[in-house]
Structure formats: C-alpha cells, structure tokens
Motif scaffolding. Structure first.
Motif, PDB file in Angstrom:
ATOM      1  N   ILE A   7       0.844  -1.207   0.000  1.00 38.06           N
ATOM      2  CA  ILE A   7       0.000   0.000   0.000  1.00 38.06           C
ATOM      3  C   ILE A   7       0.874   1.251   0.000  1.00 38.06           C
ATOM      4  CG2 ILE A   7      -1.662   1.321   1.369  1.00 38.06           C
ATOM      5  CD1 ILE A   7      -2.867  -1.402   2.206  1.00 38.06           C
ATOM      6  N   ALA A   8       1.948   1.250   0.772  1.00 39.74           N
ATOM      7  CA  ALA A   8       2.853   2.406   0.805  1.00 39.74           C
ATOM      8  C   ALA A   8       3.474   2.647  -0.573  1.00 39.74           C
ATOM      9  CB  ALA A   8       3.934   2.186   1.855  1.00 39.74           C
ATOM     10  N   VAL A  10       2.173   1.818  -3.504  1.00 42.97           N
ATOM     11  CA  VAL A  10       1.129   2.331  -4.393  1.00 42.97           C
ATOM     12  C   VAL A  10       0.886   3.811  -4.115  1.00 42.97           C
ATOM     13  CG1 VAL A  10      -1.343   2.173  -4.921  1.00 42.97           C
ATOM     14  CG2 VAL A  10       0.037   0.097  -4.761  1.00 42.97           C
ATOM     15  N   VAL A  11       0.868   4.201  -2.857  1.00 46.92           N
ATOM     16  CA  VAL A  11       0.652   5.610  -2.503  1.00 46.92           C
ATOM     17  C   VAL A  11       1.802   6.474  -3.030  1.00 46.92           C
ATOM     18  CG1 VAL A  11       0.527   7.222  -0.557  1.00 46.92           C
ATOM     19  CG2 VAL A  11      -0.829   5.133  -0.522  1.00 46.92           C
ATOM     20  N   VAL A  12       3.026   6.012  -2.874  1.00 50.57           N
ATOM     21  CA  VAL A  12       4.182   6.781  -3.353  1.00 50.57           C
ATOM     22  C   VAL A  12       4.148   6.917  -4.873  1.00 50.57           C
ATOM     23  CG1 VAL A  12       6.699   6.739  -3.574  1.00 50.57           C
ATOM     24  CG2 VAL A  12       5.634   6.270  -1.366  1.00 50.57           C
ATOM     25  N   ALA A  14       1.538   6.785  -6.819  1.00 43.63           N
ATOM     26  CA  ALA A  14       0.427   7.682  -7.163  1.00 43.63           C
ATOM     27  C   ALA A  14       0.796   9.129  -6.896  1.00 43.63           C
ATOM     28  CB  ALA A  14      -0.825   7.285  -6.365  1.00 43.63           C
ATOM     29  N   ALA A  15       1.474   9.410  -5.794  1.00 40.38           N
ATOM     30  CA  ALA A  15       1.869  10.784  -5.469  1.00 40.38           C
ATOM     31  C   ALA A  15       2.866  11.322  -6.497  1.00 40.38           C
ATOM     32  CB  ALA A  15       2.468  10.838  -4.069  1.00 40.38           C
ATOM     33  N   THR A  17       3.208  10.293  -9.592  1.00 38.53           N
ATOM     34  CA  THR A  17       2.482  10.443 -10.851  1.00 38.53           C
ATOM     35  C   THR A  17       1.663  11.727 -10.853  1.00 38.53           C
ATOM     36  OG1 THR A  17       2.361   8.047 -11.100  1.00 38.53           O
ATOM     37  CG2 THR A  17       0.825   9.355 -12.414  1.00 38.53           C
TER      38      THR A  17
END
Length: 107
Positions: A7-8, A10-12, A14-15, A17
């Motif tokens: 999850i971390a 994916v969040v990184v 996405a941020a 991007t």
C-alpha cells in the motif's frame, strides 16, 4: 507487513504520478527546449587555451549532446588547420631568409 509495504508503494507511485502530471488541474510539466552550449567558442577571434578550459558541454541522457560536440570539434579542427598552415608559411619564410644567397658576379 507485506500489505503495508504494498500500500505504501502504491501511494508513493500515485503521489509521484500526480506531481508529474500536475495534480489533476490539467497542467503538465512545461516543455523545455534542449539544453544548448552555454559558453560557445568565440566567433570573432581565434580560440585560446582559456576558452577550451572554460568550455562546458551540456550533458544529455546518454552522455554529451553529439551536435554540440561535433560543432566544437569542427571549430577546433579548423583552428588547428589554420595554425598549421601559418606555421608552415613562417617556417618556409624563415628558411628562405637563412638560405645562402647567390650573389651575381660584378662586371
């Protein structure tokens, strides 16, 4: 622990991007032109040692930009050819000046 790292990650991603794309307001990163030669060789006078020492070629993704390197090498080759021709002319003039002259006999 695995799920937390997934999850971390994916969040990184996405941020990053969103930061690159512009955060959703439609703005993207501004287009920039290719980096050019910032301190080109002088046009109005012969190239000196200090000019070569101060020359910094722009770096591209895979090394130096070929067009800038080609321009600099072409200019240096022309300068060297011109100096070699001048040196040859001066050496010939010096040889001619030091050559013994045949004096015509007086009548």
């Amino acid at each position: 622990m695995f799920w937390f790292l997934l999850i971390a990650m994916v969040v990184v991603v996405a941020a990053v991007t969103l930061a690159v794309v512009g955060g959703g307001d439609g703005a993207v990163l501004p287009e920039t032109g290719p980096e050019g030669l910032s301190d080109p060789l002088p046009e109005g006078r012969p190239v000196e040692r200090a000019d070569i020492d101060a020359l910094r070629l722009p770096v591209a993704a895979r090394g130096y930009r070929m067009a800038d390197v080609d321009d600099v090498l072409s200019r240096l080759a022309a300068e060297l050819a011109e100096r070699d021709a001048r040196i040859t002319d001066l050496q010939q003039a010096l040889s001619a000046a030091h050559a013994p002259r045949d004096e015509e006999p007086r009548q």
